[in-house]
Motif scaffolding. Structure first.
Motif, short mmCIF file in Angstrom:
data_model
loop_
_atom_site.label_atom_id
_atom_site.label_comp_id
_atom_site.label_asym_id
_atom_site.label_seq_id
_atom_site.Cartn_x
_atom_site.Cartn_y
_atom_site.Cartn_z
N ILE A 145 5.02 2.26 11.83
CA ILE A 145 4.84 0.83 11.58
C ILE A 145 5.72 0.54 10.37
CG2 ILE A 145 3.24 -0.98 10.88
CD1 ILE A 145 1.01 0.65 12.23
N GLU A 146 6.69 -0.37 10.55
CA GLU A 146 7.66 -0.60 9.48
C GLU A 146 6.96 -1.05 8.18
OE1 GLU A 146 11.07 -2.77 10.76
OE2 GLU A 146 11.69 -3.22 8.69
N PRO A 147 7.27 -0.40 7.05
CA PRO A 147 6.64 -0.82 5.80
C PRO A 147 7.15 -2.20 5.36
CG PRO A 147 8.32 0.83 5.38
CD PRO A 147 8.22 0.70 6.87
N GLN A 148 6.26 -3.00 4.80
CA GLN A 148 6.66 -4.33 4.30
C GLN A 148 6.90 -4.28 2.79
OE1 GLN A 148 2.89 -5.55 5.88
NE2 GLN A 148 3.88 -7.18 7.04
N GLY A 149 6.48 -3.18 2.19
CA GLY A 149 6.69 -3.02 0.75
C GLY A 149 6.61 -1.54 0.41
N THR A 150 6.71 -1.21 -0.90
CA THR A 150 6.77 0.17 -1.44
C THR A 150 8.07 0.87 -1.05
OG1 THR A 150 5.77 1.47 0.38
CG2 THR A 150 4.24 0.47 -1.23
N PHE A 151 8.20 2.14 -1.38
CA PHE A 151 9.39 2.89 -0.94
C PHE A 151 8.98 4.10 -0.11
CE2 PHE A 151 8.80 3.17 -5.63
CZ PHE A 151 8.25 4.44 -5.73
N TYR A 152 8.00 3.86 0.79
CA TYR A 152 7.52 4.94 1.66
C TYR A 152 7.51 4.52 3.12
CZ TYR A 152 5.42 6.09 -2.88
OH TYR A 152 5.22 6.34 -4.21
N CYS A 153 7.77 5.51 4.00
CA CYS A 153 7.49 5.34 5.43
C CYS A 153 6.38 6.31 5.76
CB CYS A 153 8.73 5.68 6.27
SG CYS A 153 9.94 4.35 6.29
N PHE A 154 5.51 5.92 6.69
CA PHE A 154 4.33 6.74 6.99
C PHE A 154 4.17 6.85 8.51
CE2 PHE A 154 -0.45 7.39 6.53
CZ PHE A 154 -0.36 8.55 5.79
N PRO A 155 5.09 7.60 9.15
CA PRO A 155 5.03 7.67 10.61
C PRO A 155 3.87 8.55 11.10
CG PRO A 155 6.76 9.10 9.78
CD PRO A 155 6.22 8.36 8.59
N SER A 156 3.37 8.20 12.28
CA SER A 156 2.43 9.09 12.95
C SER A 156 3.24 10.21 13.59
CB SER A 156 1.67 8.33 14.04
OG SER A 156 1.06 9.26 14.91
N CYS A 172 0.81 -1.22 0.00
CA CYS A 172 0.00 0.00 0.00
C CYS A 172 0.85 1.27 0.00
CB CYS A 172 -0.89 -0.02 1.24
SG CYS A 172 -1.74 1.53 1.58
N ASN A 173 0.50 2.18 -0.87
CA ASN A 173 1.01 3.55 -0.83
C ASN A 173 -0.07 4.35 -0.09
OD1 ASN A 173 1.79 6.17 -1.27
ND2 ASN A 173 1.51 6.14 -3.49
N PRO A 174 0.14 4.87 1.09
CA PRO A 174 1.43 5.23 1.70
C PRO A 174 1.95 4.33 2.82
CG PRO A 174 -0.33 6.36 2.85
CD PRO A 174 -1.00 5.50 1.81
N THR A 175 1.22 3.32 3.29
CA THR A 175 1.62 2.67 4.56
C THR A 175 2.67 1.59 4.40
OG1 THR A 175 -0.14 1.04 4.32
CG2 THR A 175 -0.68 3.04 5.57
N GLY A 176 2.75 1.00 3.20
CA GLY A 176 3.65 -0.14 3.01
C GLY A 176 3.02 -1.46 3.45
N THR A 177 1.79 -1.40 3.97
CA THR A 177 1.10 -2.63 4.39
C THR A 177 1.02 -3.61 3.23
OG1 THR A 177 -0.28 -1.43 5.96
CG2 THR A 177 -1.12 -3.57 5.19
N THR A 178 1.44 -4.84 3.48
CA THR A 178 1.39 -5.89 2.46
C THR A 178 0.59 -7.05 3.04
OG1 THR A 178 3.53 -5.11 1.66
CG2 THR A 178 2.86 -7.32 0.95
N TYR A 179 -0.57 -7.29 2.49
CA TYR A 179 -1.46 -8.30 3.05
C TYR A 179 -0.96 -9.71 2.80
CZ TYR A 179 -4.93 -4.73 4.07
OH TYR A 179 -5.58 -3.64 4.58
#
Ligand SMILES: Cc1ncc(COP(=O)(O)O)c(C=O)c1O
Length: 387
Positions: A315-326, A172-179
């Motif tokens: 939350i550490e991204p599992q994919g993409t090239f983005y980090c999305f910190p709170s 996912c862009n922006p979270t890097g979540t990979t299901y």
């Protein structure tokens, strides 16, 4: 002049807004570090460029079939079989001017006014505007309290008589979540029970990090392949964002209607960019893995440095090239993430993307599509500016 009501309601992409502010400062000679990039910083691999040059030299500069050349569709059939393990035919493929255009054509083709489309948030900035342009309604499911992962139970609760489709974007862009496959199975069950169409935006499928694996909901069963539309393209996988080639894979009847729509707008995607894409999809794939490895190293730097900035939670991204910190801890001071982004640009000469456009007002997006030393310098500047 009067602007139409549809277009008046379209917001400017927040990513582009940040990039243009950063560019203005750069033009004044300021040393700005941009974490806004939504594209790989690598050059398009040489063998792909050579394929475009050969096409130009051979006079391949005319119209092609609207939905893409036969040879490119064959290359997509081949790549889909390799990457997804599913067998499709050229009738299941339409090629457009980038994955965003594919998504645009798809949503305009399948949605009618009043239809609802489920978008787990944080989402890619363009989903809600395109859904609205189609006259439909984006239904946002906030996953922030759930580690940025959509759960089947949440999905079930959001379905109404008007729900037509869901957009799954993994990675996912922006979270890097990979299901995981298991998570997708649970989501798929709800989609099947409620007869939903599934849009699987898999554009980051090759940028997945150790410990995670790409799965697409389209591959879970024959039934799911038939109700899923895969959005794909060459932009991120082959560092070809400027070439504007994306494609949609799905039900032949819908694909044919999308092609009809495209025939009245752009016609075919650029001929020689199509020729280059054949080489990208069928040629050597080693540069894809080289880029992924480089991103993985940069991610490690960024994750470690971000965890050292007080008030940033990632939350550490599992994919993409983005980090999305709170950055919630800083919002007493800056009110909004746009306020924080403006402060960082002015005081630290660092460009980050505010979270509001991603449906997430407590987060900012930082891309790691830039050199290691710039990542280190930029994050040190942020830490200092906020201390
Ligand atoms: C999730 C997602 N989908 C689709 C796209 C569009 O890609 P393209 O450049 O091929 O239009 C992007 C680009 O940023 C994206 O992040």
């Amino acid at each position: 002049m009067k602007i139409s009501t549809t277009v008046s309601s379209i917001p400017t992409s927040p990513t582009l807004a940040v990039t243009s502010k950063a560019k203005a400062l750069k033009a004044q000679g300021k040393n700005v570090i941009g974490f806004g990039a939504g594209e790989p910083d690598f050059d398009t691999p040489e063998h792909i460029k050579q394929a475009a040059i050969r096409a130009l030299e051979n006079g391949f500069t005319k119209y092609t079939p609207v939905g893409g050349m036969v040879e490119l569709k064959d290359a997509i059939v081949y790549r889909t079989s390799e990457d997804y393990g599913i067998e499709i035919t050229p009738e299941n493929v339409v090629v457009s001017c980038g994955a965003k255009h594919s998504l645009f054509n798809l949503l305009l083709t399948i949605l009618s006014p009043g239809d609802e489309v489920i978008c787990p948030s944080p989402y890619w900035v363009s989903y809600p505007p395109i859904i609205r342009i189609a006259g439909a309604v984006p239904v946002i499911i906030d996953t922030t309290e759930n580690n940025m992962r959509l759960e089947a139970a949440q999905l079930k609760e959001s379905i109404t008589k008007r729900t037509r489709a869901i957009i799954i974007n993994s990675p996912c862009n922006p979270t890097g979540t990979t299901y995981t496959r298991k998570e997708l199975e649970k989501i798929a069950e709800v989609c099947l029970e409620n007869d939903l169409m599934i849009i699987s935006d898999d554009i980051y499928h090759k940028i997945v990090y150790s410990g995670s694996e790409f799965s697409s909901i389209a591959t879970l069963s024959r039934e799911l392949t038939e109700r899923t539309f895969i959005i794909q393209g060459v932009s991120k996988t082959y560092a070809m964002t400027g070439w504007r080639i994306g494609y949609c894979i799905g039900n032949a009847e819908v694909i044919s209607a999308m092609t009809r729509l495209q025939s009245q707008s752009t016609s075919n995607p650029t001929s020689f960019a199509q020729a280059a894409s054949i080489e990208a999809l069928k040629g050597p794939q080693d540069t894809v893995e080289d880029m992924r490895k480089t991103f993985e190293k940069r991610k490690a730097i960024m994750v470690s440095m971000l965890s050292d900035i007080p008030g940033f939670e990632l939350i550490e991204p599992q994919g993409t090239f983005y980090c999305f910190p709170s950055v919630k801890a800083h919002l007493d001071r800056f009110k909004t993430t746009s306020g924080l982004a403006d402060f960082l640009l002015e005081k630290a000469l660092v460009a980050v993307v505010p979270g509001e456009g991603f449906g997430s007002p407590d987060h900012i997006r930082l891309s790691f599509a830039l050199h290691d030393e710039n990542i280190v310098d930029g994050l040190n500047r942020i830490k200092q500016a906020l201390s």
